[in-house]
Enzyme design. Structure first.
Site, PDB file in Angstrom:
ATOM      1  N   ASP A 193       0.853  -1.197   0.000  1.00 35.42           N
ATOM      2  CA  ASP A 193       0.000   0.000   0.000  1.00 35.42           C
ATOM      3  C   ASP A 193       0.885   1.241   0.000  1.00 35.42           C
ATOM      4  O   ASP A 193       0.568   2.255   0.607  1.00 35.42           O
ATOM      5  CB  ASP A 193      -0.923  -0.021   1.235  1.00 35.42           C
ATOM      6  CG  ASP A 193      -2.046   1.013   1.154  1.00 35.42           C
ATOM      7  OD1 ASP A 193      -2.344   1.493   0.040  1.00 35.42           O
ATOM      8  OD2 ASP A 193      -2.622   1.347   2.201  1.00 35.42           O
ATOM      9  N   ASP A 212       2.563   2.430   7.841  1.00 33.40           N
ATOM     10  CA  ASP A 212       1.315   1.727   7.502  1.00 33.40           C
ATOM     11  C   ASP A 212       1.595   0.371   6.847  1.00 33.40           C
ATOM     12  O   ASP A 212       1.286   0.142   5.677  1.00 33.40           O
ATOM     13  CB  ASP A 212       0.478   2.635   6.581  1.00 33.40           C
ATOM     14  CG  ASP A 212      -1.002   2.291   6.622  1.00 33.40           C
ATOM     15  OD1 ASP A 212      -1.361   1.324   7.325  1.00 33.40           O
ATOM     16  OD2 ASP A 212      -1.785   2.974   5.947  1.00 33.40           O
TER      17      ASP A 212
HETATM   18  N1  LIG Z   1       4.838   6.940  13.477  1.00 28.13           N
HETATM   19  C1  LIG Z   1       4.077   7.995  13.167  1.00 28.13           C
HETATM   20  N2  LIG Z   1       4.465   9.250  13.552  1.00 28.13           N
HETATM   21  C2  LIG Z   1       3.697  10.316  13.244  1.00 28.13           C
HETATM   22  N3  LIG Z   1       2.529  10.249  12.568  1.00 28.13           N
HETATM   23  C3  LIG Z   1       2.087   9.044  12.167  1.00 28.13           C
HETATM   24  C4  LIG Z   1       2.841   7.864  12.439  1.00 28.13           C
HETATM   25  N4  LIG Z   1       2.178   6.811  11.929  1.00 28.13           N
HETATM   26  C5  LIG Z   1       1.055   7.310  11.356  1.00 28.13           C
HETATM   27  N5  LIG Z   1       0.992   8.660  11.481  1.00 28.13           N
HETATM   28  C6  LIG Z   1      -0.106   9.547  11.008  1.00 28.13           C
HETATM   29  O1  LIG Z   1      -1.355   8.865  11.125  1.00 28.13           O
HETATM   30  C7  LIG Z   1      -1.965   8.697   9.856  1.00 28.13           C
HETATM   31  C8  LIG Z   1      -2.597   7.307   9.737  1.00 28.13           C
HETATM   32  O2  LIG Z   1      -1.621   6.297   9.874  1.00 28.13           O
HETATM   33  P1  LIG Z   1      -1.599   5.018   8.939  1.00 28.13           P
HETATM   34  O3  LIG Z   1      -0.652   4.049   9.539  1.00 28.13           O
HETATM   35  O4  LIG Z   1      -1.318   5.430   7.532  1.00 28.13           O
HETATM   36  O5  LIG Z   1      -3.101   4.492   9.115  1.00 28.13           O
HETATM   37  P2  LIG Z   1      -4.175   3.926   8.063  1.00 28.13           P
HETATM   38  O6  LIG Z   1      -3.902   2.453   7.988  1.00 28.13           O
HETATM   39  O7  LIG Z   1      -5.493   4.171   8.668  1.00 28.13           O
HETATM   40  O8  LIG Z   1      -3.960   4.624   6.753  1.00 28.13           O
HETATM   41  C9  LIG Z   1      -0.850   8.874   8.854  1.00 28.13           C
HETATM   42  O9  LIG Z   1      -1.345   9.355   7.632  1.00 28.13           O
HETATM   43  C10 LIG Z   1       0.058   9.873   9.533  1.00 28.13           C
HETATM   44  O10 LIG Z   1      -0.411  11.191   9.326  1.00 28.13           O
HETATM   45 MG   LIG Z   2      -2.232   5.065   5.742  1.00 29.01          MG
END
Ligand SMILES: Nc1ncnc2c1ncn2[C@@H]1O[C@H](COP(=O)(O)OP(=O)(O)O)[C@@H](O)[C@H]1O
Ligand SMILES: [Mg+2]
Length: 266
Positions: free
Chosen positions: A182, A199
């Protein structure tokens, strides 16, 4: 450990959007008891199927990625990633609750594997039930923006960011033996200098039936953001070739993998 399902389960899962439900609080408290997480500070991000919460740990910050235990949509979007993954063969997905925990464990496993392979990803600290704990990428309490939110012309050094993305893509495939699945500018954070891949829930191990399809899509999506400075077909082909290499792999002083003594991009 396990709890029995009762008629009350619907209540247990009720509040999902603007607060944390009882099921999640119990998991966070458990992580605090284990010493994985300190004080919980508040929400910092929102994903499609998870909420990101800032917390303290030692002297720094971590984020809790809280997967919503929301049933139907979750099953539809994610079931196919779990099926066909050899690590979950034989798993009986008996209920939604179990599935959200499987997903969290899978993301933690993928993240850990990528981290160990030297891919630039948030450091994983632990997980419990539907809560994954990882390094916070940001400045003070402000999360780093997504690459998708940054315009190409605003990047300090476009070439540097592009090469770092390519290096991490290659380490993911060749060293970690994973395909992210992804990858796009929406799952890459930019800290002002370097890209961070996040993610990892959809990642699959090499050997997964859709390995090449996902790899091709990951390559196309990231190259498109940079205006295709190299041909996606060519990069995909080289990655596959280098993934098949059975000899040793080195890393040079700039962080490029040397496969058979050669870089992916000369
Ligand atoms: N380790 C991290 N540090 C800071 N922000 C994060 C981190 N992981 C995720 N985020 C924020 O949270 C949002 C959602 O995380 P993500 O893992 O992409 O979830 P999803 O699976 O719902 O897309 C990301 O787009 C980012 O903005
Ligand atoms: Mg995401």
């Amino acid at each position: 450990m396990g709890r029995f399902r009762t008629e009350k389960d619907s209540d247990y899962f009720k509040v999902v959007d603007d607060a944390i439900n009882a099921y999640t609080w119990a998991a966070i408290v458990k992580l605090q008891e284990k010493g994985v997480v300190g004080d919980v500070l508040g929400p910092v991000g929102q994903g499609k199927e998870a909420k990101l919460i800032l917390a303290k740990r030692d002297d720094g910050y971590v984020v809790l990625k809280v997967f919503y235990p929301v049933p139907v949509r979750f099953v539809k979007s994610r079931y196919s990633y779990i099926l066909g993954d050899p690590r979950f063969r034989g798993l009986k997905i008996s209920d939604q609750l179990h599935l959200v925990e499987v997903w969290c464990r899978k993301e933690f496993g993928n993240l850990s594997r990528a981290y160990s392979a030297g891919v630039r990803v948030p450091r994983p600290y632990g997980f419990y039930r539907n809560v994954l704990v990882m390094q916070f990428i940001g400045v003070d309490r402000n999360p780093a923006p997504l690459l998708a939110e940054v315009r190409l012309e605003d990047l300090d050094d476009v070439d540097h960011v592009f090469y770092e993305v390519v290096k991490n893509l290659e380490k993911t495939y060749v060293v970690a033996g994973l395909v992210h699945g992804d990858l796009s500018p929406f799952n890459i954070l930019y800290d002002g200098e370097n890209p961070w891949f996040i993610d990892w829930g959809s990642a699959v191990r090499r050997g997964h039936p859709k390995e090449l399809e996902y790899l091709r899509r990951d390559v196309e999506r990231v190259l498109e953001f940079f205006g295709n400075p190299v041909s996606p077909q060519e990069l995909f082909k080289r990655l596959v070739e280098r993934g098949a290499w059975r000899g040793g792999v080195d890393v040079d002083e700039e962080g490029w993998l040397l496969v058979g003594g050669r870089r992916l991009l000369e």
